[in-house]
Design an enzyme around this catalytic site. Structure first.
Site, PDB file in Angstrom:
ATOM      1  N   HIS A  54       0.814  -1.217   0.000  1.00 52.39           N
ATOM      2  CA  HIS A  54       0.000   0.000   0.000  1.00 52.39           C
ATOM      3  C   HIS A  54       0.851   1.273   0.000  1.00 52.39           C
ATOM      4  O   HIS A  54       0.341   2.360  -0.274  1.00 52.39           O
ATOM      5  CB  HIS A  54      -0.974  -0.004   1.190  1.00 52.39           C
ATOM      6  CG  HIS A  54      -0.377   0.357   2.506  1.00 52.39           C
ATOM      7  ND1 HIS A  54      -0.003  -0.578   3.439  1.00 52.39           N
ATOM      8  CD2 HIS A  54      -0.089   1.563   3.069  1.00 52.39           C
ATOM      9  CE1 HIS A  54       0.475   0.025   4.513  1.00 52.39           C
ATOM     10  NE2 HIS A  54       0.436   1.339   4.311  1.00 52.39           N
ATOM     11  N   ASP A  73       0.248  -7.488   1.718  1.00 53.97           N
ATOM     12  CA  ASP A  73       0.754  -6.114   1.841  1.00 53.97           C
ATOM     13  C   ASP A  73       2.274  -6.079   1.786  1.00 53.97           C
ATOM     14  O   ASP A  73       2.930  -5.359   2.544  1.00 53.97           O
ATOM     15  CB  ASP A  73       0.248  -5.449   3.127  1.00 53.97           C
ATOM     16  CG  ASP A  73       0.293  -3.923   3.047  1.00 53.97           C
ATOM     17  OD1 ASP A  73       0.447  -3.403   1.919  1.00 53.97           O
ATOM     18  OD2 ASP A  73       0.191  -3.264   4.085  1.00 53.97           O
ATOM     19  N   SER A 110       4.754   2.708   7.818  1.00 55.60           N
ATOM     20  CA  SER A 110       4.390   1.560   6.989  1.00 55.60           C
ATOM     21  C   SER A 110       5.551   1.136   6.098  1.00 55.60           C
ATOM     22  O   SER A 110       6.163   1.959   5.417  1.00 55.60           O
ATOM     23  CB  SER A 110       3.184   1.904   6.114  1.00 55.60           C
ATOM     24  OG  SER A 110       2.025   2.056   6.882  1.00 55.60           O
TER      25      SER A 110
END
Length: 381
Positions: free
Chosen positions: A125, A155, A232
């Site tokens: 993402h 992911d 992230s």
């Protein structure tokens, strides 16, 4: 009485001095007597494609976290992903100026070695379908990145650095199966664009975690180390400085850390890396776990298995006749309840093997044979 008390105090002090001296001397003698070859070798569970893990002896001292960061942080990178969006309708075209909108997303990642290649691991993402990806190293070098592969279900994404670049330090990938609940861990990344920020916590839980009241269950490492926007894709490391997970998401109604963060276990990441770089075995479908609520909403005749959301045109599944809206119940006789079980069932095979899927379509069940293939060269571009 004074003399007696003084004698007792003196005896206690003398005992403490002797005890400390003996402890220090014993520790010094023990450390001097240890040879490098006597350090036990941690069991090697990575594939031969990954760099060898060195023998690790972790001593929980005041500087253990400092040492772990010193080992891992040089491999941590900042990722800036640029996406260009065209006007989506006439209103936006005329009143928005008719110009494409440039959006930049910020995330983290880390360098790792795969079969002698220096690559970058991050979240899917973070990079999405970005048209330009810039990777900034610890030393400030700004390099262009190319997306080699991404798996939205887990992911995980892999980048390759373009052009000439200096010698870069890579991270050591650990073994997430060895993690213990309560073990200290360190998250490193770029939250809110604050470069190379370190936060510390423990492993709060691991295994199947339900990500929200209505969210699907996934195999994740849960930690209370602060993870925020920009973290992230960055590494979660143990006190040996080994990466044991990729920081992926948080559970928070405010959008900021409340002490419930999740990382993708590094052992699962290794499987995804090999799948993406070897480009198979691939079937070409997008799925999500079925549930009673989803089955009622879509009018499905079963609430079991995984729902096929999309089928890649001309891919192995499409060629075999699998359709959007089908529900995969079993593969080779093994019940499938979520994306992890689906992936494991597929990864047991080699490219060119045939899978037997038990599929629910409407009110009837059928068997569909799917021959696994390779991901097309231009699939991620």
């Amino acid at each position: 009485m004074r003399g007696g008390t003084g004698t007792v105090v003196a005896a206690v002090v003398l005992s403490l001095i002797v005890g400390v001296a003996g402890g220090v001397g014993g520790a010094w003698y023990y450390m001097q007597s240890q040879q490098p070859g006597e350090v036990p070798q941690a069991p090697e569970r990575t594939g031969r494609q990954f760099a060898q893990r060195p023998a690790v002896r972790v001593v929980t001292e005041e500087d253990a976290i400092v040492n772990a960061v010193a080992k891992a942080d040089p491999a941590v990178v900042k990722i800036v992903a640029t996406t260009v969006e065209e006007p989506s309708n006439a209103f936006e075209f005329f009143f928005g100026g008719g110009q494409p909108r440039v959006r930049q997303g910020l995330g983290s990642g880390f360098l790792f070695d795969y079969n002698g290649r220096t690559l970058v691991l991050t979240n899917s993402h973070v990079v999405g379908r970005a048209e330009r990806i810039q990777v900034q190293t610890r030393e400030g070098h700004k390099l262009s990145g190319t997306l080699l592969g991404a798996d939205p279900a887990s992911d995980v994404a892999i980048l390759e650095l373009e052009g000439q670049h200096p010698r870069l330090q890579t991270a050591v990938l650990g073994d997430s199966d060895e993690l213990a609940i309560g073990e200290w861990v360190v998250a490193i990344g770029h939250p809110f664009a604050f470069d190379h920020t370190v936060t510390v916590g423990v492993v709060s839980a691991k295994g199947e975690r339900s990500l929200g009241p209505q969210g699907p269950s996934r195999n994740m490492i849960q930690t209370d180390a602060a993870i925020n926007q920009g973290n992230s894709g960055g590494p979660l490391v143990n006190l040996a400085g080994e990466v044991i997970g990729i920081n992926s998401m948080i559970y928070s109604p405010t959008g900021t850390s409340l002490g419930i963060g999740f990382a993708v276990p590094i052992n699962e990441v290794k499987e995804i890396v090999q799948f993406l770089l070897e480009r198979g075995p691939w079937v070409g479908i997008e799925t999500r776990p079925n549930s009673p609520g989803l089955a009622r909403y879509l009018g499905l005749s079963t609430d079991q298995g995984v729902l096929v959301l999309g089928v890649v045109p001309d891919g192995p599944a499409a060629t075999a006749g699998l359709q959007q809206g089908d529900v995969i119940l079993q593969i080779d006789g093994q019940q499938i309840k979520n994306g992890e079980e689906l992936r494991e069932a597929i990864f047991k095979h080699d490219i060119g093997d045939t899978l037997t899927m038990l599929v629910q379509r409407g009110d009837r069940q059928m068997q569909i044979s799917v021959t696994t293939g390779r991901i097309p060269e231009d699939y991620f571009r």
